[in-house]
Design a protein around this motif. Structure first.
Motif, PDB file in Angstrom:
ATOM      1  N   GLU A   1      85.020 130.259 -41.688  1.00  0.00           N
ATOM      2  CA  GLU A   1      84.977 129.134 -42.052  1.00  0.00           C
ATOM      3  C   GLU A   1      86.101 127.926 -41.856  1.00  0.00           C
ATOM      4  O   GLU A   1      85.893 127.089 -41.747  1.00  0.00           O
ATOM      5  CB  GLU A   1      84.761 128.806 -43.745  1.00  0.00           C
ATOM      6  N   ASP A   2      87.279 128.638 -41.536  1.00  0.00           N
ATOM      7  CA  ASP A   2      88.465 127.752 -41.205  1.00  0.00           C
ATOM      8  C   ASP A   2      88.042 126.856 -39.923  1.00  0.00           C
ATOM      9  O   ASP A   2      88.867 125.621 -39.789  1.00  0.00           O
ATOM     10  CB  ASP A   2      89.670 128.603 -40.979  1.00  0.00           C
ATOM     11  N   LEU A   3      87.316 127.482 -39.078  1.00  0.00           N
ATOM     12  CA  LEU A   3      87.270 126.748 -37.756  1.00  0.00           C
ATOM     13  C   LEU A   3      86.256 125.360 -37.910  1.00  0.00           C
ATOM     14  O   LEU A   3      86.761 124.479 -37.332  1.00  0.00           O
ATOM     15  CB  LEU A   3      86.324 127.661 -36.897  1.00  0.00           C
ATOM     16  N   GLY A   4      85.330 125.358 -38.811  1.00  0.00           N
ATOM     17  CA  GLY A   4      84.600 124.341 -39.280  1.00  0.00           C
ATOM     18  C   GLY A   4      85.408 123.028 -39.882  1.00  0.00           C
ATOM     19  O   GLY A   4      85.089 122.010 -39.980  1.00  0.00           O
ATOM     20  N   ARG A   5      86.705 123.767 -40.261  1.00  0.00           N
ATOM     21  CA  ARG A   5      87.473 122.747 -40.966  1.00  0.00           C
ATOM     22  C   ARG A   5      88.647 122.274 -40.217  1.00  0.00           C
ATOM     23  O   ARG A   5      89.938 121.966 -40.828  1.00  0.00           O
ATOM     24  CB  ARG A   5      87.770 123.222 -42.338  1.00  0.00           C
ATOM     25  N   THR A   6      88.655 122.558 -38.869  1.00  0.00           N
ATOM     26  CA  THR A   6      89.908 122.420 -38.155  1.00  0.00           C
ATOM     27  C   THR A   6      89.313 121.391 -36.906  1.00  0.00           C
ATOM     28  O   THR A   6      88.053 121.651 -36.468  1.00  0.00           O
ATOM     29  CB  THR A   6      90.246 123.749 -37.320  1.00  0.00           C
ATOM     30  N   GLU A   7      90.022 120.373 -36.663  1.00  0.00           N
ATOM     31  CA  GLU A   7      89.626 119.702 -35.304  1.00  0.00           C
ATOM     32  C   GLU A   7      89.217 120.455 -34.334  1.00  0.00           C
ATOM     33  O   GLU A   7      89.756 121.521 -34.051  1.00  0.00           O
ATOM     34  CB  GLU A   7      90.664 118.567 -34.901  1.00  0.00           C
ATOM     35  N   LEU A   8      88.256 119.881 -33.606  1.00  0.00           N
ATOM     36  CA  LEU A   8      87.646 120.672 -32.393  1.00  0.00           C
ATOM     37  C   LEU A   8      87.109 122.172 -32.538  1.00  0.00           C
ATOM     38  O   LEU A   8      87.042 122.770 -31.696  1.00  0.00           O
ATOM     39  CB  LEU A   8      88.940 120.867 -31.104  1.00  0.00           C
ATOM     40  N   GLY A   9      86.962 122.322 -33.897  1.00  0.00           N
ATOM     41  CA  GLY A   9      86.450 123.635 -33.981  1.00  0.00           C
ATOM     42  C   GLY A   9      87.743 124.706 -33.846  1.00  0.00           C
ATOM     43  O   GLY A   9      87.272 125.901 -33.613  1.00  0.00           O
ATOM     44  N   GLY A  10      88.672 124.276 -33.708  1.00  0.00           N
ATOM     45  CA  GLY A  10      89.930 125.319 -33.706  1.00  0.00           C
ATOM     46  C   GLY A  10      90.167 125.587 -32.143  1.00  0.00           C
ATOM     47  O   GLY A  10      91.003 126.639 -31.874  1.00  0.00           O
ATOM     48  N   ILE A  11      89.448 124.954 -31.103  1.00  0.00           N
ATOM     49  CA  ILE A  11      89.729 125.535 -29.856  1.00  0.00           C
ATOM     50  C   ILE A  11      89.300 124.350 -28.785  1.00  0.00           C
ATOM     51  O   ILE A  11      88.553 123.860 -28.824  1.00  0.00           O
ATOM     52  CB  ILE A  11      88.682 126.528 -29.354  1.00  0.00           C
ATOM     53  N   ALA A  12      90.698 124.236 -28.025  1.00  0.00           N
ATOM     54  CA  ALA A  12      90.443 123.389 -26.888  1.00  0.00           C
ATOM     55  C   ALA A  12      89.634 124.052 -25.810  1.00  0.00           C
ATOM     56  O   ALA A  12      90.245 124.949 -25.027  1.00  0.00           O
ATOM     57  CB  ALA A  12      91.786 122.886 -26.453  1.00  0.00           C
ATOM     58  N   ASP A  13      88.188 123.974 -25.496  1.00  0.00           N
ATOM     59  CA  ASP A  13      87.582 124.721 -24.672  1.00  0.00           C
ATOM     60  C   ASP A  13      87.994 124.629 -23.058  1.00  0.00           C
ATOM     61  O   ASP A  13      87.368 125.148 -22.437  1.00  0.00           O
ATOM     62  CB  ASP A  13      86.042 124.791 -25.055  1.00  0.00           C
ATOM     63  N   TRP A  14      88.620 123.730 -22.653  1.00  0.00           N
ATOM     64  CA  TRP A  14      88.939 123.252 -21.319  1.00  0.00           C
ATOM     65  C   TRP A  14      90.240 123.788 -21.150  1.00  0.00           C
ATOM     66  O   TRP A  14      90.706 123.733 -19.933  1.00  0.00           O
ATOM     67  CB  TRP A  14      88.907 121.675 -21.556  1.00  0.00           C
ATOM     68  N   ALA A  15      90.943 124.530 -22.023  1.00  0.00           N
ATOM     69  CA  ALA A  15      92.295 125.305 -21.728  1.00  0.00           C
ATOM     70  C   ALA A  15      92.272 126.300 -20.647  1.00  0.00           C
ATOM     71  O   ALA A  15      90.880 127.030 -20.469  1.00  0.00           O
ATOM     72  CB  ALA A  15      92.723 125.576 -22.935  1.00  0.00           C
ATOM     73  N   ASP A  16      93.159 126.334 -19.906  1.00  0.00           N
ATOM     74  CA  ASP A  16      93.215 127.251 -18.740  1.00  0.00           C
ATOM     75  C   ASP A  16      94.643 128.096 -18.702  1.00  0.00           C
ATOM     76  O   ASP A  16      95.495 127.482 -18.234  1.00  0.00           O
ATOM     77  CB  ASP A  16      92.678 126.821 -17.537  1.00  0.00           C
ATOM     78  N   SER A  17      94.764 129.217 -18.982  1.00  0.00           N
ATOM     79  CA  SER A  17      96.189 129.911 -19.250  1.00  0.00           C
ATOM     80  C   SER A  17      96.751 130.196 -17.967  1.00  0.00           C
ATOM     81  O   SER A  17      97.911 130.335 -17.684  1.00  0.00           O
ATOM     82  CB  SER A  17      96.362 131.211 -20.083  1.00  0.00           C
ATOM     83  N   SER A  18      95.853 129.908 -16.931  1.00  0.00           N
ATOM     84  CA  SER A  18      96.550 130.159 -15.614  1.00  0.00           C
ATOM     85  C   SER A  18      97.337 128.997 -15.153  1.00  0.00           C
ATOM     86  O   SER A  18      98.020 129.022 -14.238  1.00  0.00           O
ATOM     87  CB  SER A  18      95.464 130.601 -14.391  1.00  0.00           C
ATOM     88  N   LYS A  19      97.318 127.794 -15.909  1.00  0.00           N
ATOM     89  CA  LYS A  19      97.768 126.646 -15.732  1.00  0.00           C
ATOM     90  C   LYS A  19      99.347 126.363 -16.386  1.00  0.00           C
ATOM     91  O   LYS A  19      99.910 125.456 -16.413  1.00  0.00           O
ATOM     92  CB  LYS A  19      97.249 125.679 -15.844  1.00  0.00           C
ATOM     93  N   ILE A  20      99.625 127.824 -17.193  1.00  0.00           N
ATOM     94  CA  ILE A  20     100.861 127.757 -17.949  1.00  0.00           C
ATOM     95  C   ILE A  20     101.858 128.339 -17.212  1.00  0.00           C
ATOM     96  O   ILE A  20     101.375 129.505 -16.741  1.00  0.00           O
ATOM     97  CB  ILE A  20     100.830 127.695 -19.494  1.00  0.00           C
ATOM     98  N   SER A  21     103.376 128.103 -17.252  1.00  0.00           N
ATOM     99  CA  SER A  21     104.299 129.103 -16.690  1.00  0.00           C
ATOM    100  C   SER A  21     104.463 130.250 -17.397  1.00  0.00           C
ATOM    101  O   SER A  21     104.276 130.426 -18.734  1.00  0.00           O
ATOM    102  CB  SER A  21     105.410 128.055 -16.315  1.00  0.00           C
ATOM    103  N   LYS A  22     104.971 131.302 -16.631  1.00  0.00           N
ATOM    104  CA  LYS A  22     105.686 132.574 -17.380  1.00  0.00           C
ATOM    105  C   LYS A  22     106.569 132.173 -18.527  1.00  0.00           C
ATOM    106  O   LYS A  22     106.802 132.753 -19.427  1.00  0.00           O
ATOM    107  CB  LYS A  22     106.278 133.435 -16.281  1.00  0.00           C
ATOM    108  N   THR A  23     107.364 131.226 -18.212  1.00  0.00           N
ATOM    109  CA  THR A  23     108.644 130.665 -18.951  1.00  0.00           C
ATOM    110  C   THR A  23     107.879 130.138 -20.277  1.00  0.00           C
ATOM    111  O   THR A  23     108.301 130.752 -21.313  1.00  0.00           O
ATOM    112  CB  THR A  23     109.355 129.752 -18.622  1.00  0.00           C
TER     113      THR A  23
END
Lengths: 143, 485
Positions: free
Chosen positions: B168-190
């Protein structure tokens, strides 16, 4: 020579300026400012651990930022803070390179008087420049 | 450092305009939405920075600074800027903020002040132990690189599946708790390395966790408060944190990329390097947008892990399950993010990327950005005050359309950190707050002194300001009784 915190820039964050006769001295003073932003008694950090790294950037400002961010990286990932720096900075073929040997120890809340965490070096009002016979820098650290 | 004072046009009692002629390259005027008192308290750098934002390509209507605005870097904190993504509109990490998706989260309980006051010391001490705060704080919860990538792609949704919190926490969070456009291949190892051992930590500076209660005369909209499960003398828990080192690294990485490549490639002139930008619909713009999505998710997951710890601590102290203590999340709303939204500009509906840096989405009833649970009411808006004063729950009002559905985010600083440290003493502050009924645990005396209530604007002034402007209106006020930072 050394560094000075600036009160009237970015009041929610920390701004400082640093000066030195040499580029290596400037980077060292900036590193001291960064560490002193987080630890009041930074001069008491014991130099018992050594890390060595080399960074390359296309310009001096980016090198300055990358150097300070590397120290933030060691704080976040290894829990290490430093107050001893041996630096060599060179410009060759349009590339700026810093080789650093940093000495320090693990963060210890019982021993180090902690102030606030620095999480990034911003580009806001960033200055790294030759001034008179020496070098001058100004930077804003994100808190 | 000296900054030039603009010549303002007073548009109304609460709106001041900086004309396009103030700075070379301004594409739109800048506007300050604040009461006269707050306007006069602003440092000159706010006006300089918001005018710089007004130079960026694709900006719509105005560059805005709200009542809690104070100088930051690139954009002021308390800034709003919307860009037309179909007409050269840009994305800029500097006006998203380094702490991507830094937000306020609020959970309620069925406990009252009478139930909790006798246990406040135990609760705060236990929370302080379980939820690390301060310089270099590390979590007991560590992730592998592969797990962290899943977390960065999945946000709170991933966290709930992994056992942190309730569905139920997800329905009480902006965006349902997930930025569905995220792509972890775009963030650095650092960035990934910095995040591995920081999930479930608060951070430092103005980040905090508070146990608060509602005074009987501070239920301003009793009907809505009741609908949202709030009542007199109720205990709630509020916290302020974000995406930690990983989010900051994403911002740093892309500011450098934009400076080295995009500005020249796309001919974007910027008056401050911190405003490095790329067209939203460019390769670089899209890569940062996907990386920023990871920052959003890292922040959601971090707060989900903290939520789980809070529920465990309360359950342990009261020897009851979190469910029987009614520990429901009310909302989680960001104040450092860029959001794709549709808004009417000069009679035309446009797709905009609304950057809010130190400002909060305040959506009037019916907007699709609001989770279904609250859509008919307007979005809950959580405004954190200083640790000595109190905080507010507001609701989005119709007038927020003036500012692309944005409102203030907190008190806003009026004193530099160094000055605050020189003026206040952390140990004395703890005693003063204890005498005022607030038990505090902090990782640092000096850091605590920096956060003294006197270093901030009055939360009442800020809330008065957004009410007068009809950006949001009061639902209730919360008074702190325990604080960790």
């Amino acid at each position: 020579m050394g560094f000075k915190f600036l009160n009237d820039i970015s009041i929610s964050d920390i701004a400082f300026e640093a000066d030195s006769g040499t580029l290596e001295g400037l980077f060292k003073s900036a590193a001291d400012a960064l560490v002193n932003s987080m630890i009041r008694n930074y001069k008491d950090i014991k130099q018992v651990k050594t890390v060595e790294f080399t960074l390359r950037e296309s310009n001096l400002e980016s090198l300055f930022v990358a150097f300070l961010e590397k120290l933030i990286f060691y704080k976040d990932v290894e829990g290490l803070v430093f107050n001893g720096f041996k630096l060599v900075i060179k410009e060759t073929d349009g590339e700026w390179v810093v080789s650093c040997k940093a000495k320090g120890e693990k963060l210890n809340a019982k021993k180090h008087e902690l102030i606030v965490d620095v999480k990034a070096v911003t580009m806001h009002l960033l200055e790294v420049e030759k001034k008179g016979n020496g070098w001058h820098a100004q930077a804003v650290l994100d808190i | 450092m000296e900054f030039k004072k603009p010549t303002f046009t007073r548009v109304s009692d609460t709106i001041w305009e900086i004309p396009k002629t103030f700075k070379d390259g301004m594409r739109v005027p800048a506007r300050i939405y604040a009461t006269e008192k707050l306007f006069k308290e602003m440092d000159l750098q706010v006006f300089d920075q918001i005018s710089n934002v007004a130079t960026l390509p694709g900006i719509q209507k105005y560059a805005f600074a709200l009542g809690d605005a104070h100088s930051g870097y690139g954009s002021p904190i308390g800034g709003v800027a919307a860009f037309d993504i179909n007409k050269e509109g840009v994305i800029s990490p500097g006006i998203v903020g380094f702490d991507i998706n830094c937000s306020m989260r609020l959970i309620v309980t069925n406990l009252t002040l009478k139930n909790v006051r006798p246990h406040i010391k135990t609760l705060v001490d236990r929370l302080f132990k379980e939820i690390p705060a301060g310089v270099g704080s590390k979590s007991k919860t560590k992730f592998s690189e592969a797990e962290f990538k899943k977390l960065a792609d999945g946000g709170a949704e991933w966290a709930v599946k992994a056992g942190y919190g309730w569905k139920e926490d997800l329905g009480r969070t902006e965006l349902g708790g997930i930025a569905d456009w995220a792509d972890s291949s775009k963030i650095s190892k650092t960035a990934i390395s910095r995040g591995l051992s920081q999930m479930g930590t608060l951070g430092s500076g103005n980040h905090y966790l508070e146990i608060q209660y509602i005074k009987p005369d501070e239920l301003h909209d009793g009907g809505l408060a009741k609908k949202w499960g709030l009542f007199s003398n109720q205990i709630v828990i509020m916290w302020h944190c974000g995406s930690r080192g990983a989010g900051h690294q994403i911002a740093s990485d892309y500011i450098q990329t934009f400076l080295k490549e995009s500005n020249r490639k796309y001919g974007i002139k910027i008056p401050d390097k911190e405003l490095a930008s790329a067209p939203f619909n460019s390769k670089e713009g899209q890569e940062y947008y996907k990386a920023m999505g990871c920052g959003v998710n890292i922040s959601f997951a971090n707060k989900q892990i903290i939520l789980q710890k809070i529920r465990e601590v309360f359950s342990e102290v009261f020897n009851k399950s979190p469910e029987s203590l009614g520990m429901h999340q009310l909302f989680d709303i960001a104040h450092n993010r860029a959001s794709l939204e549709k808004h009417e500009v000069d009679g035309e509906m446009k797709e905009l990327l609304v950057h809010r840096k130190g400002s909060t989405g305040s959506y009037p009833p019916g907007r699709t950005e609001i989770p279904k649970l609250y859509r008919k009411d307007g979005s809950p808006v959580i405004i954190g005050g200083s640790m000595e004063t109190g905080s507010y729950l507001l609701v989005g009002s119709e007038g927020a359309s003036q500012t692309f559905d944005s409102t203030a985010h907190g008190s806003g600083r009026v004193m530099s950190r160094k000055k605050a440290r020189e003026k206040f003493n952390g140990k004395a502050l703890v005693q003063k707050m204890l005498a005022n009924g607030i038990y505090v645990r902090s990782a640092t005396w000096a850091g605590l002194a920096e956060e003294s209530g006197e270093a901030y604007k009055s939360i009442e002034d800020v809330v008065d300001s957004v009410e007068q402007l009809n950006l949001s209106r009061r639902v209730c006020r919360f008074t702190p009784i325990g604080n960790i930072k």
